[in-house]
Design an enzyme around this catalytic site. Structure first.
Site, PDB file in Angstrom:
ATOM      1  N   GLU A 270     -12.878 -10.154  -8.988  1.00 48.93           N
ATOM      2  CA  GLU A 270     -13.404  -8.698  -6.875  1.00 48.93           C
ATOM      3  C   GLU A 270     -11.555  -8.435  -7.141  1.00 48.93           C
ATOM      4  O   GLU A 270     -10.986  -8.308  -6.777  1.00 48.93           O
ATOM      5  CB  GLU A 270     -13.423  -9.078  -6.210  1.00 48.93           C
ATOM      6  CG  GLU A 270     -14.242 -10.510  -5.327  1.00 48.93           C
ATOM      7  CD  GLU A 270     -14.149 -10.680  -4.132  1.00 48.93           C
ATOM      8  OE1 GLU A 270     -14.945 -11.423  -3.545  1.00 48.93           O
ATOM      9  OE2 GLU A 270     -12.722 -11.021  -3.742  1.00 48.93           O
ATOM     10  N   ARG A 309      -1.269   5.371   2.544  1.00 49.77           N
ATOM     11  CA  ARG A 309      -0.115   4.198   1.503  1.00 49.77           C
ATOM     12  C   ARG A 309       1.401   4.129   2.436  1.00 49.77           C
ATOM     13  O   ARG A 309       2.341   3.028   1.709  1.00 49.77           O
ATOM     14  CB  ARG A 309       0.088   3.813   0.056  1.00 49.77           C
ATOM     15  CG  ARG A 309      -1.873   3.384  -0.132  1.00 49.77           C
ATOM     16  CD  ARG A 309      -2.398   2.874  -1.267  1.00 49.77           C
ATOM     17  NE  ARG A 309      -1.696   1.599  -1.453  1.00 49.77           N
ATOM     18  CZ  ARG A 309       0.090   1.179  -2.037  1.00 49.77           C
ATOM     19  NH1 ARG A 309       0.362   2.219  -2.866  1.00 49.77           N
ATOM     20  NH2 ARG A 309      -0.142  -0.136  -2.135  1.00 49.77           N
ATOM     21  N   CYS A 339       2.688  16.085  12.211  1.00 46.10           N
ATOM     22  CA  CYS A 339       3.577  15.624  13.427  1.00 46.10           C
ATOM     23  C   CYS A 339       4.531  14.339  13.378  1.00 46.10           C
ATOM     24  O   CYS A 339       3.973  14.248  14.388  1.00 46.10           O
ATOM     25  CB  CYS A 339       3.787  16.657  14.405  1.00 46.10           C
ATOM     26  SG  CYS A 339       2.199  18.161  14.320  1.00 46.10           S
ATOM     27  N   GLU A 340       4.123  13.148  12.487  1.00 46.59           N
ATOM     28  CA  GLU A 340       5.155  12.390  12.885  1.00 46.59           C
ATOM     29  C   GLU A 340       5.632  12.590  11.403  1.00 46.59           C
ATOM     30  O   GLU A 340       5.485  13.157  10.369  1.00 46.59           O
ATOM     31  CB  GLU A 340       3.994  11.406  11.778  1.00 46.59           C
ATOM     32  CG  GLU A 340       3.108  11.310  13.609  1.00 46.59           C
ATOM     33  CD  GLU A 340       1.994  10.463  13.232  1.00 46.59           C
ATOM     34  OE1 GLU A 340       3.222   9.154  13.073  1.00 46.59           O
ATOM     35  OE2 GLU A 340       1.683  10.164  13.898  1.00 46.59           O
TER      36      GLU A 340
HETATM   37  N1  LLP Z   1     -11.539  -9.090  -2.432  1.00 46.69           N
HETATM   38  C1  LLP Z   1     -10.865  -9.268  -1.118  1.00 46.69           C
HETATM   39  C2  LLP Z   1     -11.246 -10.373  -0.602  1.00 46.69           C
HETATM   40  C3  LLP Z   1     -10.261  -8.708  -0.706  1.00 46.69           C
HETATM   41  O1  LLP Z   1      -9.484  -8.562   0.405  1.00 46.69           O
HETATM   42  C4  LLP Z   1      -9.652  -7.346  -1.597  1.00 46.69           C
HETATM   43  C5  LLP Z   1      -8.577  -6.291  -1.226  1.00 46.69           C
HETATM   44  C6  LLP Z   1     -10.283  -7.606  -3.362  1.00 46.69           C
HETATM   45  C7  LLP Z   1     -10.275  -8.221  -3.594  1.00 46.69           C
HETATM   46  C8  LLP Z   1      -9.948  -6.209  -3.457  1.00 46.69           C
HETATM   47  O2  LLP Z   1      -8.002  -6.414  -4.506  1.00 46.69           O
HETATM   48  P1  LLP Z   1      -7.586  -5.462  -5.407  1.00 46.69           P
HETATM   49  O3  LLP Z   1      -7.397  -5.820  -6.444  1.00 46.69           O
HETATM   50  O4  LLP Z   1      -7.685  -4.198  -5.804  1.00 46.69           O
HETATM   51  O5  LLP Z   1      -6.006  -5.797  -4.989  1.00 46.69           O
HETATM   52  N2  LLP Z   1      -4.854  -1.270   1.492  1.00 46.69           N
HETATM   53  C9  LLP Z   1      -4.159  -2.146   0.706  1.00 46.69           C
HETATM   54  C10 LLP Z   1      -4.547  -3.387  -0.112  1.00 46.69           C
HETATM   55  C11 LLP Z   1      -5.989  -3.657   0.662  1.00 46.69           C
HETATM   56  C12 LLP Z   1      -6.151  -4.426   0.338  1.00 46.69           C
HETATM   57  C13 LLP Z   1      -7.429  -5.217   0.890  1.00 46.69           C
HETATM   58  N3  LLP Z   1      -8.479  -6.454   0.025  1.00 46.69           N
HETATM   59  C14 LLP Z   1      -3.267  -0.973  -0.334  1.00 46.69           C
HETATM   60  O6  LLP Z   1      -3.547   0.652  -0.803  1.00 46.69           O
HETATM   61  O7  LLP Z   1      -2.406  -1.653  -0.737  1.00 46.69           O
END
Ligand code: LLP
Length: 413
Positions: A270, A309, A339-340
């Protein structure tokens, strides 16, 4: 994918200045070619194993991006009704859909029983019990994977670490063993997979080794089970600092792949960030260079509403001036119009002084960029473009104010 040519910044073969000159800023631009390169690396890494890549749609849910990934043979990992609808809209069939989430509603579980996705990851015994009740009521069966929480430290930002026992996701291994036993001869539910995702933006290999080894030992310790696959999650990090700290693919091949081979089971991946993160750039105009006796600020027209981020996780994104005019390098705070005080992309960042009215490129914003954007301060969400076959395609127009307020009817109150 991004480089200077005669002091002008290029994405693939296109000059960003040329792209930006007749467009409202800020906007996102993505490279299809870069996405392909990233997927090639993943495919090479897992060569010889029986694996299926699904793209974590939460990283970027633009329907054209999803469609492009589908055309590259990648499946989709969804966590909400909205992502599910998006997957269907772009033509993913059930064999290409993996379902996640820790709060699936009754209605959503019912829908999954009819839909029969490739993988349905169950977060807790409570959720499985709810599913079981619905199965009995509707006399429908389904195969599921249990999300386990192996309690390993992924060595990343605490907000995006998910596999520690204090995190809200999955079940501890002891509970999982009891659940597998309990459901072993269930008339409708077959637990045929295990799922684990320990966190995001991982740059070290040892957490993967620890987590997958723990799960391997766990399976070996089960008296009996019907497991046929492991969903190994995502989490591969990218080199935000542009200092050569890429995800250590070779080390992964050497240390993690042998562990995965030992399972002798099918794998589901994933991946979100690794597929799309470095394929996206946020382009913003420099409105002012403000100098105070204490600091110099690059005041850009992009904000935390477009890319949260840096404000939320202190996330580092490399920033290039689109035109390098040779002025000296100085420390700047790169800030937006919200405005932060937290509306800043960089603090004391040493960079070449950009030209007012010209542009900056905020790099590695393909993942969790637009997807986490908002209308805070009533800003309009930016347009998105895709570089495809050396040309530029608008894949989402800039948000329209009238559409945004279309719910407002003066006669209602
Ligand atoms: N599988 C599950 C169950 C997840 O919760 C996530 C990400 C992924 C796969 C994919 O993860 P990746 O390969 O993209 O690391 N907003 C945060 C990241 C949150 C990730 C949430 N879950 C950021 O901007 O760093």
């Amino acid at each position: 994918m991004i480089k200077y040519n005669n002091d002008l910044l290029y994405v693939e073969d296109l000059s960003l200045k040329e792209i930006a000159k007749d467009k409202p800023t800020p906007f996102y631009v993505y490279s299809l070619q870069q996405m392909r390169r990233n997927i090639d690396i993943i495919n090479e890494t897992f060569e010889g194993l029986n694996f299926h890549i699904s793209f974590a749609a939460k990283a970027n849910n633009n329907l054209y991006i999803l469609e492009a990934l589908k055309d590259m043979g990648v499946g989709i990992d969804i966590v909400s009704k909205g992502e599910f609808e998006a997957a269907k809209r772009v033509g993913f069939t059930n064999e290409y859909v993996v379902v996640n989430g820790n709060a699936k509603s009754d209605a959503f579980l019912r829908e999954m029983l009819t839909y029969q996705p490739r993988g349905l990851n169950i977060d807790s015994p409570e959720e499985l019990e709810r599913l079981s009740e619905i199965c009995v009521q509707t006399e429908r069966g389904i195969k599921v994977a249990l999300r386990v929480n192996p309690d390993v430290d992924p060595i990343t930002h605490p907000y995006i670490s998910t596999g520690l026992k204090k995190n809200k996701f999955g079940m501890d291994l002891e509970t999982a063993a009891a659940v597998i036993k309990q459901y072993h001869s269930h008339p409708y539910i077959q637990i045929n997979g295990l799922h684990l995702h320990i966190g995001s933006q991982l740059l070290y290999i040892s957490p993967y080794e620890d987590a997958y080894s723990k799960v391997y030992d766990f399976i070996s310790s089960l008296e009996t089970h019907n497991l046929t696959y492991i969903n190994i999650g995502g989490g591969w990090g990218i080199d935000y600092h542009k200092q050569g700290q890429d995800f250590p693919v070779e080390e992964y091949k050497e240390k993690v792949i042998p562990i995965l081979k030992r399972f002798n089971m099918d794998l589901i991946l994933e991946m979100g960030r690794y597929i799309i993160g470095n394929a996206g750039i946020l382009v913003s105009k420099v409105e002012y260079i403000k100098r105070t006796p204490f600091k110099s600020f690059i005041v850009s027209d992009a904000s935390m509403a477009d890319l949260i981020r840096p404000s939320l996780y202190d996330g580092y994104h490399h920033i290039y001036p689109v035109t390098k005019d040779g002025e000296e390098e100085l420390p700047f705070d790169v800030v937006g119009p919200i405005c932060e005080t937290g509306d800043r992309f960089a603090e004391d960042r040493i960079m070449t002084t950009p030209i007012v009215g010209d542009y900056i490129a905020i790099c590695d914003t393909g993942a969790y960029g637009f997807a986490m954007s908002s209308n805070y301060n009533f800003t309009l969400r930016p347009a998105e473009y895709l570089i495809k076959d050396k040309g530029l395609v608008e894949i989402r127009p800039r948000e329209d104010f009238d559409e945004l307020v279309s719910y407002y009817k003066p006669e209602v109150l």
